[in-house]
Design an enzyme around this catalytic site. Structure first.
Site, PDB file in Angstrom:
ATOM      1  N   GLU A   1       0.820  -1.215   0.000  1.00  0.00           N
ATOM      2  CA  GLU A   1       0.000   0.000   0.000  1.00  0.00           C
ATOM      3  C   GLU A   1       0.848   1.256   0.000  1.00  0.00           C
ATOM      4  O   GLU A   1       1.845   1.351   0.724  1.00  0.00           O
ATOM      5  CB  GLU A   1      -0.893  -0.003   1.246  1.00  0.00           C
ATOM      6  CG  GLU A   1      -1.820   1.196   1.349  1.00  0.00           C
ATOM      7  CD  GLU A   1      -2.745   1.108   2.553  1.00  0.00           C
ATOM      8  OE1 GLU A   1      -3.666   1.948   2.639  1.00  0.00           O
ATOM      9  OE2 GLU A   1      -2.560   0.218   3.406  1.00  0.00           O
TER      10      GLU A   1
ATOM     11  N   GLU B   1     -13.028   2.581   4.143  1.00  0.00           N
ATOM     12  CA  GLU B   1     -12.038   2.827   5.193  1.00  0.00           C
ATOM     13  C   GLU B   1     -12.042   4.314   5.533  1.00  0.00           C
ATOM     14  O   GLU B   1     -11.065   5.014   5.336  1.00  0.00           O
ATOM     15  CB  GLU B   1     -10.645   2.360   4.744  1.00  0.00           C
ATOM     16  CG  GLU B   1      -9.675   2.219   5.910  1.00  0.00           C
ATOM     17  CD  GLU B   1      -8.253   1.901   5.476  1.00  0.00           C
ATOM     18  OE1 GLU B   1      -7.655   0.995   6.052  1.00  0.00           O
ATOM     19  OE2 GLU B   1      -7.750   2.581   4.561  1.00  0.00           O
TER      20      GLU B   1
END
Length: 276
Positions: free
Chosen positions: A155, A256
């Site tokens: 990520e 998220e």
């Protein structure tokens, strides 16, 4: 199309945090969702007692939601830490001790995506040494993920919020994906495309999707500014998700975002229940 055409999963490490961990899967199910994802939930321990793992597994299974993503141990999240695998000494040892524990837990629930946060730069430590340690540990993580039929996610975060984290662009994260795949020969390292973080870095999101959709193993979203629910900021998330779909991405999209000053159960009003 947009959200109505996506497979949505709720990150219960940032949503429903007003509830105890074991109550969050049920809360997500009550809100109409069939899938959840998690950061490593025990920041105090990469190797918790088996009873804690069993209790969480039961809480997920009892309400019939699917676990779609799990972070490897990454230190204190939320907080100043941004991963452990590139930190020399005790933290990278803790990461290594967690790899099989996390993979076994994910595998027991049919979870097929494991996220490994890279780790901050450390004062007085050669960045090249950190990168070599990171690659060694990512190879270990990729092999553990492969053992359970999962992908390893890499990520990119954002520089304003994580100034010491070295992967703060899509090309930087994808470069590590390529290195891991080359080192292992497994081909199971994938890019975690978090549209919030990339937007905070000022990247052209449409261009990122066009270039990297084929290397993407998971997508996460929040609006910007504020990291709130879709519609609280200015990102054209519907259009971006449509573009991802057209580019061939058909995986999960993780919600998220921060719920704001309200219970998490009230933070989904933007999304019709039939689309959850």
């Amino acid at each position: 199309m947009g959200f109505a055409d996506q497979r949505l999963t709720v990150n219960v490490s940032i949503l429903f945090t007003e509830l105890p961990l074991l109550e969050r899967p049920a809360a997500a199910a009550a809100a109409g969702f069939t899938a959840v994802e998690l950061w490593w939930p025990w920041v105090d321990s990469p190797t918790p007692e088996q009873s804690r793992l069993d209790d969480l597994k039961k809480a997920i299974e009892d309400v019939g939601v699917q676990l779609t993503g799990l972070n490897f141990y990454a230190g204190q999240l939320p907080g100043p830490d941004r991963g452990a695998l590139s930190l020399p000494g005790e933290e990278s040892e803790r990461f290594r001790s967690n790899v099989d524990v996390a993979a076994d837990f994910a595998g027991s629930l049919g979870c097929t995506a494991l996220n490994a946060l890279y780790g901050n730069r450390v004062d007085g430590v050669d960045p090249a040494g950190q990168d070599a340690l990171a690659l060694e540990n990512l190879e270990l993580a990729a092999r553990a993920a492969d053992r359970i039929g999962a992908v390893l996610l890499i990520e990119a975060l954002n520089r304003p919020e994580s100034p010491r984290y070295p992967l703060v662009s899509a090309p930087a994260a994808v470069g590590i994906v390529d290195k891991v795949n080359q080192a292992t020969g497994l081909g199971n390292a994938r890019f975690l495309m978090d549209l919030y973080h990339l937007s905070m870095n000022g990247e052209d999101l449409a261009a990122v999707i066009e270039r990297y959709a084929s290397k993407t193993g998971h997508v996460q979203i929040a609006d910007n500014p504020g990291r709130g629910a879709p519609g609280t900021g200015s990102l054209p998330l519907d259009d971006l998700l449509d573009q991802l779909k057209k580019a061939g991405y058909d995986g999960w999209v993780g919600l998220e975002y921060k719920p704001g000053d309200r219970p998490s159960s009230e933070a989904f009003e933007w999304l019709p229940r039939e689309a959850r």
